[in-house]
Enzyme design. Structure first.
Site, PDB file in Angstrom:
ATOM      1  N   LYS A   1       1.973   1.989  -5.153  1.00  0.00           N
ATOM      2  CA  LYS A   1       2.510   1.382  -6.395  1.00  0.00           C
ATOM      3  C   LYS A   1       1.587   1.651  -7.576  1.00  0.00           C
ATOM      4  O   LYS A   1       2.041   1.963  -8.679  1.00  0.00           O
ATOM      5  CB  LYS A   1       2.680  -0.144  -6.210  1.00  0.00           C
ATOM      6  CG  LYS A   1       3.654  -0.518  -5.112  1.00  0.00           C
ATOM      7  CD  LYS A   1       3.684  -2.011  -4.872  1.00  0.00           C
ATOM      8  CE  LYS A   1       2.418  -2.569  -4.288  1.00  0.00           C
ATOM      9  NZ  LYS A   1       2.111  -2.099  -2.913  1.00  0.00           N
TER      10      LYS A   1
ATOM     11  N   ASP B   1       0.812  -1.224   0.000  1.00  0.00           N
ATOM     12  CA  ASP B   1       0.000   0.000   0.000  1.00  0.00           C
ATOM     13  C   ASP B   1       0.845   1.274   0.000  1.00  0.00           C
ATOM     14  O   ASP B   1       0.434   2.306   0.534  1.00  0.00           O
ATOM     15  CB  ASP B   1      -0.977   0.026   1.202  1.00  0.00           C
ATOM     16  CG  ASP B   1      -1.881  -1.179   1.211  1.00  0.00           C
ATOM     17  OD1 ASP B   1      -2.184  -1.692   0.124  1.00  0.00           O
ATOM     18  OD2 ASP B   1      -2.288  -1.603   2.313  1.00  0.00           O
TER      19      ASP B   1
HETATM   20  P1  GDP Z   1      -0.706   0.287  -3.567  1.00  0.00           P
HETATM   21  O1  GDP Z   1      -1.300  -0.988  -3.084  1.00  0.00           O
HETATM   22  O2  GDP Z   1       0.771   0.364  -3.293  1.00  0.00           O
HETATM   23  O3  GDP Z   1      -1.027   0.592  -4.995  1.00  0.00           O
HETATM   24  O4  GDP Z   1      -1.349   1.443  -2.683  1.00  0.00           O
HETATM   25  P2  GDP Z   1      -2.912   1.579  -2.286  1.00  0.00           P
HETATM   26  O5  GDP Z   1      -3.660   2.040  -3.469  1.00  0.00           O
HETATM   27  O6  GDP Z   1      -3.386   0.361  -1.589  1.00  0.00           O
HETATM   28  O7  GDP Z   1      -2.826   2.682  -1.168  1.00  0.00           O
HETATM   29  C1  GDP Z   1      -2.298   3.950  -1.389  1.00  0.00           C
HETATM   30  C2  GDP Z   1      -3.377   4.990  -1.068  1.00  0.00           C
HETATM   31  O8  GDP Z   1      -2.778   6.277  -0.957  1.00  0.00           O
HETATM   32  C3  GDP Z   1      -4.413   5.133  -2.143  1.00  0.00           C
HETATM   33  O9  GDP Z   1      -5.629   5.514  -1.563  1.00  0.00           O
HETATM   34  C4  GDP Z   1      -3.875   6.256  -3.016  1.00  0.00           C
HETATM   35  O10 GDP Z   1      -4.887   6.952  -3.735  1.00  0.00           O
HETATM   36  C5  GDP Z   1      -3.270   7.149  -1.968  1.00  0.00           C
HETATM   37  N1  GDP Z   1      -2.093   7.917  -2.386  1.00  0.00           N
HETATM   38  C6  GDP Z   1      -1.088   7.567  -3.234  1.00  0.00           C
HETATM   39  N2  GDP Z   1      -0.147   8.532  -3.256  1.00  0.00           N
HETATM   40  C7  GDP Z   1      -0.578   9.499  -2.418  1.00  0.00           C
HETATM   41  C8  GDP Z   1      -0.023  10.749  -1.985  1.00  0.00           C
HETATM   42  O11 GDP Z   1       1.071  11.160  -2.365  1.00  0.00           O
HETATM   43  N3  GDP Z   1      -0.746  11.472  -1.081  1.00  0.00           N
HETATM   44  C9  GDP Z   1      -1.949  11.053  -0.609  1.00  0.00           C
HETATM   45  N4  GDP Z   1      -2.575  11.820   0.278  1.00  0.00           N
HETATM   46  N5  GDP Z   1      -2.497   9.888  -0.990  1.00  0.00           N
HETATM   47  C10 GDP Z   1      -1.811   9.133  -1.876  1.00  0.00           C
HETATM   48  P1  IMO Z   2      -0.866  -4.230  -2.258  1.00  0.00           P
HETATM   49  O1  IMO Z   2      -0.393  -4.776  -3.574  1.00  0.00           O
HETATM   50  C1  IMO Z   2      -1.001  -4.557   2.085  1.00  0.00           C
HETATM   51  C2  IMO Z   2      -1.033  -8.607   3.753  1.00  0.00           C
HETATM   52  C3  IMO Z   2      -2.288  -9.015   4.472  1.00  0.00           C
HETATM   53  C4  IMO Z   2      -1.707  -9.966   5.500  1.00  0.00           C
HETATM   54  C5  IMO Z   2      -0.614 -10.674   4.713  1.00  0.00           C
HETATM   55  C6  IMO Z   2      -1.036 -12.008   4.119  1.00  0.00           C
HETATM   56  O2  IMO Z   2      -2.159  -3.521  -2.326  1.00  0.00           O
HETATM   57  O3  IMO Z   2       0.218  -3.421  -1.612  1.00  0.00           O
HETATM   58  P2  IMO Z   2      -2.597 -12.674   2.067  1.00  0.00           P
HETATM   59  O4  IMO Z   2      -4.023 -12.349   1.785  1.00  0.00           O
HETATM   60  O5  IMO Z   2      -1.651 -12.212   1.013  1.00  0.00           O
HETATM   61  O6  IMO Z   2      -2.388 -14.118   2.411  1.00  0.00           O
HETATM   62  O7  IMO Z   2      -2.260 -11.867   3.415  1.00  0.00           O
HETATM   63  O8  IMO Z   2      -0.248  -9.789   3.663  1.00  0.00           O
HETATM   64  N1  IMO Z   2      -1.229  -8.114   2.361  1.00  0.00           N
HETATM   65  C7  IMO Z   2      -1.180  -6.829   2.012  1.00  0.00           C
HETATM   66  N2  IMO Z   2      -1.026  -5.717   2.760  1.00  0.00           N
HETATM   67  N3  IMO Z   2      -1.082  -4.467   0.742  1.00  0.00           N
HETATM   68  C8  IMO Z   2      -1.195  -5.570  -0.016  1.00  0.00           C
HETATM   69  O9  IMO Z   2      -1.158  -5.538  -1.373  1.00  0.00           O
HETATM   70  C9  IMO Z   2      -1.296  -6.819   0.609  1.00  0.00           C
HETATM   71  N4  IMO Z   2      -1.442  -8.087   0.157  1.00  0.00           N
HETATM   72  C10 IMO Z   2      -1.387  -8.879   1.240  1.00  0.00           C
HETATM   73  O10 IMO Z   2      -2.922  -7.902   5.061  1.00  0.00           O
HETATM   74  O11 IMO Z   2      -1.085  -9.234   6.535  1.00  0.00           O
HETATM   75 MG    MG Z   3      -2.838  -1.653  -1.846  1.00  0.00          MG
END
Ligand code: GDP
Ligand code: IMO
Ligand code: MG
Length: 426
Positions: free
Chosen positions: A16, A13
């Site tokens: 990416k 999260d």
């Molecule tokens: P990923 O799994 O790595 O693609 O990340 P996620 O989408 O799960 O979580 C990142 C969250 O942060 C999302 O809600 C994005 O819209 C938000 N986000 C990404 N970059 C920024 C930033 O620079 N500032 C803020 N405030 N939010 C961001």
């Molecule tokens: P993205 O790509 C954050 C975490 C789960 C749990 C552990 C194992 O959005 O960054 P699983 O379901 O994979 O067996 O869970 O890994 N987890 C993540 N946490 N972002 C993710 O993906 C995750 N994918 C799995 O919360 O702790």
């Molecule tokens: Mg994510």
């Protein structure tokens, strides 16, 4: 030829999805290489939000071709739903998305098994998307692959064999064993959509690299969730590091030119497991509220804490990260002072880099504070626009971990990004 891997450098999260979407403007193809629908990658363009679980984050660019590679595990129903949802928004998908035939399927019973396991005493806090059991079947060499969708009789037989293997686990959990016909029926209902998208993943990636395309390898999860290198057993079940891109996609590591590590300006984690810089109570709640830190896949509140440099140095090392992208810098704008963990102390020994998990239980973080900037930076579009304290914080991170910074994100939208927007430019 230029291939860039984008990896999460923390516990997932990190942003990416946002960075891959931005970089994809300059790419011809995007390859998703790890995990499954446990991922939730958020894209925000012109105020509109899109969350992708399986489809690569380059799909919004009509010139980009995408593949879900063979290291992933694919929930066929989720993928079909994702395709339909994108098409309903007017985004063409079927002409630009391929799926590796060797990728394994997540079947409905994998999700049930994941839920059953999470009810036990050794819960990991998984996303309950069936990821662990699907990779377990793959490693045990009884997995069912995308290519099996072409042969209903063979697929049905494989489901029957697998269910007889898992039956005692269902029975011990007091749950009825799923019916073969129901499982096979649900999965085969997706064949019409998915079989036409199927391809030889190795040949596809080889061809795009040989054409001289700019290729992005999109990671899922983050370094500290890697099955080999993460905080085991609180990890996911796949190789999410840059080496995983090479191994899973069948490309030699020397064809990968750069590895960009995505790092939040602080830390978050979803699920159980060690988190040395976690903030408990009000401070953690405040960071969660500022950063809207709720899971993109499960909606769960994310645990929040300060930036952890020993963990980041470790992530840089195990991935070979040569460029950093710092995200969510804007979330720290309210603070008059920021705290960073620069090293750990464990039983009198100082660690600059995250040690193995046996030592993580007794970690005492060594903190350093730096001045905050106390101003809104979400409208900044050049590094020079940032307040001096924000630039100082970024410069310090670069120096602390000895890795150059390429990109800084100051808001969720594609345009709220500063630095090198084209990762293929020298
Ligand atoms: P990923 O799994 O790595 O693609 O990340 P996620 O989408 O799960 O979580 C990142 C969250 O942060 C999302 O809600 C994005 O819209 C938000 N986000 C990404 N970059 C920024 C930033 O620079 N500032 C803020 N405030 N939010 C961001
Ligand atoms: P993205 O790509 C954050 C975490 C789960 C749990 C552990 C194992 O959005 O960054 P699983 O379901 O994979 O067996 O869970 O890994 N987890 C993540 N946490 N972002 C993710 O993906 C995750 N994918 C799995 O919360 O702790
Ligand atoms: Mg994510």
């Amino acid at each position: 030829m230029s291939s860039v891997v984008v990896v999460g450098a923390q516990w997932g999260d990190e942003g990416k999805g946002k960075v891959v979407d931005l970089y994809a403007q300059h790419a011809q193809s995007v390859v998703r290489y790890a995990g499954g629908a446990n991922a939730g990658h958020t894209l925000v363009v012109g105020g509109e939000t899109l969350i992708l679980h399986l489809i690569p984050s380059g799909i919004l660019h009509s010139h980009v071709r995408c593949i879900i590679g063979q290291g992933t595990v694919i929930d066929p129903r989720t993928l079909c739903e994702e395709i339909t949802a994108l098409e309903a928004r007017g985004i063409s998908v079927r002409d630009r998305l391929m799926v590796a035939g060797r990728a394994h399927l997540v079947l409905p019973y994998h999700k049930e098994l994941d839920c059953l396991r999470e009810k036990g005493a050794r819960a990991i806090g998984t996303t309950k998307r069936g990821i662990g059991p699907a990779y377990q079947d793959k490693a045990a060499r009884r997995g069912i692959r995308v290519s099996d969708l072409r042969d209903p009789a063979r697929l049905t037989q494989a489901v029957e064999d697998n269910l007889s293997y898992w039956a005692p686990i269902f029975e011990a959990g007091g749950v009825d064993v799923p019916r073969v016909a129901d499982v096979a029926g649900e999965v085969l209902a997706c064949a019409e959509t998915l079989v036409p998208l199927m391809c030889d993943g190795v040949a596809w990636v080889k061809a795009t690299q040989e054409r001289g395309d700019h290729v992005l390898f999109e990671g899922a999860q983050g370094a500290l969730l890697d099955v080999d290198h993460g905080t085991y057993p609180f990890v996911t079940s796949s190789s999410v590091t840059s080496g995983g891109a090479s191994a899973a996609c069948g490309v030699g590591p020397r064809t990968l030119d750069h590895v960009v590590g995505i790092v939040k300006a602080y830390s978050t984690r979803v699920g159980e497991g060690p988190f040395p810089t976690e903030l408990h109570g009000e401070a953690g709640d405040q960071l969660r509220a500022w950063g809207h830190e709720y899971g993109a896949t499960t909606g769960r509140p994310r645990r929040c804490g300060w930036l952890d440099l020993p963990a980041l140095r470790y992530a840089i090392h195990i991935n070979g990260i040569d460029r950093l992208a710092i995200t969510k810098l804007d979330v720290l704008s309210e603070l008059s002072e920021l705290t960073v963990c620069t090293a750990y102390e464990v039983n009198g020994t100082r660690y600059e880099m995250l040690p193995s998990e046996e030592d993580l239980a007794d970690v005492t973080p060594i903190w350093e504070t730096v001045p905050g900037w106390k101003s809104d930076i979400t409208a900044c579009r050049k590094l020079e626009d940032l307040p001096k304290e924000a630039r100082d914080y970024l410069n310090k991170i670069e120096a602390w971990v000895n890795c150059p910074m390429d990109l800084v994100s100051v808001g969720p939208d594609r345009v709220q990004t500063l630095g090198r927007l084209n990762p293929f430019s020298e």
